[in-house]
Scaffold this active site. Structure first.
Site, PDB file in Angstrom:
ATOM      1  N   ARG A  20      47.407  33.057  28.119  1.00 55.36           N
ATOM      2  CA  ARG A  20      48.207  33.381  26.931  1.00 55.36           C
ATOM      3  C   ARG A  20      48.537  34.864  26.781  1.00 55.36           C
ATOM      4  O   ARG A  20      49.338  35.237  25.931  1.00 55.36           O
ATOM      5  CB  ARG A  20      47.489  32.877  25.668  1.00 55.36           C
ATOM      6  CG  ARG A  20      47.652  31.376  25.492  1.00 55.36           C
ATOM      7  CD  ARG A  20      47.201  30.955  24.117  1.00 55.36           C
ATOM      8  NE  ARG A  20      45.754  30.861  24.034  1.00 55.36           N
ATOM      9  CZ  ARG A  20      45.057  31.035  22.903  1.00 55.36           C
ATOM     10  NH1 ARG A  20      45.671  31.347  21.774  1.00 55.36           N
ATOM     11  NH2 ARG A  20      43.750  30.904  22.905  1.00 55.36           N
ATOM     12  N   GLN A  89      33.163  33.807  40.924  1.00 61.15           N
ATOM     13  CA  GLN A  89      33.138  32.394  40.564  1.00 61.15           C
ATOM     14  C   GLN A  89      34.485  31.795  40.969  1.00 61.15           C
ATOM     15  O   GLN A  89      35.498  32.024  40.319  1.00 61.15           O
ATOM     16  CB  GLN A  89      32.935  32.219  39.045  1.00 61.15           C
ATOM     17  CG  GLN A  89      32.781  30.757  38.640  1.00 61.15           C
ATOM     18  CD  GLN A  89      33.104  30.509  37.173  1.00 61.15           C
ATOM     19  OE1 GLN A  89      33.699  31.341  36.502  1.00 61.15           O
ATOM     20  NE2 GLN A  89      32.727  29.354  36.680  1.00 61.15           N
ATOM     21  N   GLY A  94      33.739  26.192  34.461  1.00 62.30           N
ATOM     22  CA  GLY A  94      33.132  26.217  33.132  1.00 62.30           C
ATOM     23  C   GLY A  94      32.132  27.346  32.957  1.00 62.30           C
ATOM     24  O   GLY A  94      31.728  27.997  33.933  1.00 62.30           O
ATOM     25  N   ASP A 118      36.024  39.302  27.330  1.00 59.86           N
ATOM     26  CA  ASP A 118      37.183  39.403  26.434  1.00 59.86           C
ATOM     27  C   ASP A 118      36.769  39.477  24.967  1.00 59.86           C
ATOM     28  O   ASP A 118      37.584  39.265  24.072  1.00 59.86           O
ATOM     29  CB  ASP A 118      38.136  38.214  26.666  1.00 59.86           C
ATOM     30  CG  ASP A 118      37.445  36.873  26.501  1.00 59.86           C
ATOM     31  OD1 ASP A 118      36.234  36.835  26.222  1.00 59.86           O
ATOM     32  OD2 ASP A 118      38.142  35.836  26.649  1.00 59.86           O
ATOM     33  N   ASN A 248      42.814  36.524  23.304  1.00 57.03           N
ATOM     34  CA  ASN A 248      43.520  35.555  24.138  1.00 57.03           C
ATOM     35  C   ASN A 248      45.004  35.825  24.220  1.00 57.03           C
ATOM     36  O   ASN A 248      45.691  35.262  25.062  1.00 57.03           O
ATOM     37  CB  ASN A 248      43.298  34.138  23.596  1.00 57.03           C
ATOM     38  CG  ASN A 248      41.846  33.734  23.726  1.00 57.03           C
ATOM     39  OD1 ASN A 248      41.315  33.657  24.825  1.00 57.03           O
ATOM     40  ND2 ASN A 248      41.186  33.534  22.601  1.00 57.03           N
ATOM     41  N   ASN A 411      57.934  80.303  37.886  1.00 58.15           N
ATOM     42  CA  ASN A 411      56.652  80.328  38.587  1.00 58.15           C
ATOM     43  C   ASN A 411      56.673  79.584  39.911  1.00 58.15           C
ATOM     44  O   ASN A 411      55.723  79.625  40.659  1.00 58.15           O
ATOM     45  CB  ASN A 411      55.550  79.739  37.685  1.00 58.15           C
ATOM     46  CG  ASN A 411      55.889  78.347  37.188  1.00 58.15           C
ATOM     47  OD1 ASN A 411      57.064  78.009  37.014  1.00 58.15           O
ATOM     48  ND2 ASN A 411      54.880  77.534  36.956  1.00 58.15           N
TER      49      ASN A 411
END
Ligand code: UD1
Ligand code: MG
Length: 479
Positions: A20, A89, A94, A118, A248, A411
């Site tokens: 999202r 992972q 899950g 998050d 999210n 310069n």
């Protein structure tokens, strides 16, 4: 570690996709207050003096690991040492499956706190209390009563569970998708944060299955195993939603950014800093304010910024990596960024409106830098002034120098940078070009419009431009 006998190990789940956010950037690398979401969580673990921090990565793993390998903490300051480990992972099956990946690098003697990459605003004190509630023996869950608990795992308590919030022992967490209608009425939710002894956690993780509505390995199923094994489960309840709120979407990111900024603004005001409007104040890094600092609206502070006693910052300034000393005034719309080299503004100096101070600008006490003046890698000694439309790059400017409107230090020769030295009490007229390397001798004057390519003697008037000619009674051409 809040528990004297058990070292703290922190597991941070950060493998999820973050669909999202609608972004190519992995979700946990989106920035809040100038720091990646995940960095906030790692910094919190550091504050708790964690022994080991294990980050579970999956989506965008390489990018996430690279971003944390060079700690992006804007402050770069006193973050305590801990051991940072990444575990992949793949695929993501899950939250239980995520934490299972950490098992091989999780020592047995510790207490484990599980966090999400998050969820950036959890306060260290809350976690200290959670760890204390676990006491190195129990499973402690951080919970919260929510007016709208939809989507969250619900805390099932025994006995009087349906009558009241914190009554009864915790029996299980049931996920939204697995919950009965009656269970969905429960408003106490699991925040996603727990503290648990490693030995228990490891044992229970081995018993997880994915026989549920989502076909996922739920970390939350360990509650059932704790109950079955006779290990006490504590629901430690807080009422501050922001501390457990996850990001999210861009909307949620902006909401938490405001929460963070308002909290920080309140802390500054409590210290005595006068903020014209705490809702229009942004710190993306570390800001230190001495007594009697005042800051007008819409100012942004980045990196490390220190404001001395009585400093006044006008509206709409962006100030990064700078030290502003006591009594200095930064007028509106000034942009200061010291980047790595830093910027210093001396005591009582006046800067702006519309000034730009770049890396290596060192302004001494009572220096004045005015509108549309750019200063880069230059030192201005006490009382020097460059008030209008000017450029000072790679210059060493003496005390009380007056640098005229529209003047430039040339310069750069296309290959190298060179230094311009302007000694004390020099006056540079308007629209001069000082072609470096060049030295303007003390007390000297440079006539307006001069292009100076050779050193000038002290005390001299130097003029380098076409001599003025006037033709008497000049008639303009006529048609
Ligand atoms: C989880 C909890 C739920 C709780 C909620 C709080 C489970 C089963 N449920 O819900 O009880 O109310 O958090 O927000 O734990 N992640 C991985 N790998 C995975 C899955 C997730 O690393 O395979 C990470 C995500 O990136 C995220 C965190 O774990 O940072 C939580 O995952 P998320 O899907 O947001 O939580 P839920 O399962 O919705
Ligand atoms: Mg999920």
């Amino acid at each position: 570690m809040a528990d004297n006998t058990h070292p703290l190990d922190v597991v941070i789940m950060a493998a999820g996709k973050g669909t999202r956010m609608k972004s190519k950037l992995p979700k946990v690398l989106h920035r809040l207050a100038g720091r990646a979401l995940l960095q906030h969580v790692v910094d919190t673990a550091a504050t708790l003096l964690a022994r080991r921090v294990i980050v579970i990565t999956g989506h965008g793993a390489m990018e996430v690991e690279a971003a944390l390998a060079h700690p992006a903490r804007a402050s770069g300051t006193n973050t305590p040492q801990f051991e940072l480990k990444f575990v992949r992972q793949e695929p993501q099956l899950g939250t239980g499956h995520a934490v299972q990946q950490a098992v091989p690098v999780l020592p047995d003697d510790g207490i484990v706190v599980v966090l999400s990459g998050d969820v950036p605003l959890t306060q260290p004190d809350t976690l200290r209390q959670l760890i204390a509630a676990s006491g190195g023996a129990k499973l402690a869950l951080l919970t919260l009563a929510m007016a709208n608990p939809t989507g969250y795992g619900r805390i099932l308590r025994g006995g009087m569970a349906m009558q009241g919030a914190a009554q009864g022992n915790v029996l299980a967490i049931v996920e939204q998708k697995d919950a009965t209608d009656a269970q969905r009425q429960i408003t106490e939710i699991y925040s996603g944060i727990m503290a648990v002894p490693a030995v228990h956690l490891k044992k229970w993780l081995a018993r997880l299955d994915n026989k549920n509505a989502q076909g996922e390995f739920y970390l939350t199923d360990i509650v059932k195993f704790a109950v079955a094994d006779g290990v006490a489960v504590v629901g430690f309840k807080i009422d501050d939603e922001a501390q457990v709120a996850g990001v999210n979407s861009p909307v949620q990111l902006a909401e938490l950014e405001r929460v963070y900024q308002k909290r920080l603004a309140t802390q500054f005001m409590e210290q005595g800093v006068r903020l014209a409007d705490p809702a229009r104040f942004d710190v993306r890094g570390d800001l230190h304010c001495a007594q009697d600092v005042s800051i007008d609206v819409n100012c942004v502070f980045e990196g490390n910024v220190s404001l001395g006693e009585g400093v006044k910052i006008g509206a709409n300034c962006v100030i990064a990596n700078a030290v502003i000393e006591a009594g200095a005034v930064i007028h509106p719309f000034t942009h200061i960024d010291g980047e790595k080299a830093g910027v210093t503004v001396g005591a009582g100096a006046l800067v702006g409106p519309f000034s730009r101070l770049r890396p290596g600008a060192r302004l001494g006490p009572e220096v004045h830098v005015g509108n549309f003046v750019e200063v880069k890698n230059s030192t201005l000694a006490k009382g020097a002034k460059a008030n209008h439309l000017a450029y000072l790059g790679d210059a060493v400017v003496g005390e009380r120098v007056n640098y005229g409107a529209g003047s430039i230090t040339a310069n750069y020769d296309g290959a190298f940078k060179h230094t311009t030295v302007i000694e004390a009490d020099v006056h540079i007229g308007s629209n001069c070009v000082l072609v470096a390397p060049v030295t303007i001798g003390a007390g000297g004057t440079v006539g307006g419009g001069s292009t100076i390519t050779k050193d000038t003697p002290a005390g001299a008037l130097s003029v380098a431009r076409g001599k003025q000619v006037s033709i008497a009674n000049w008639k303009r051409p006529a048609k």
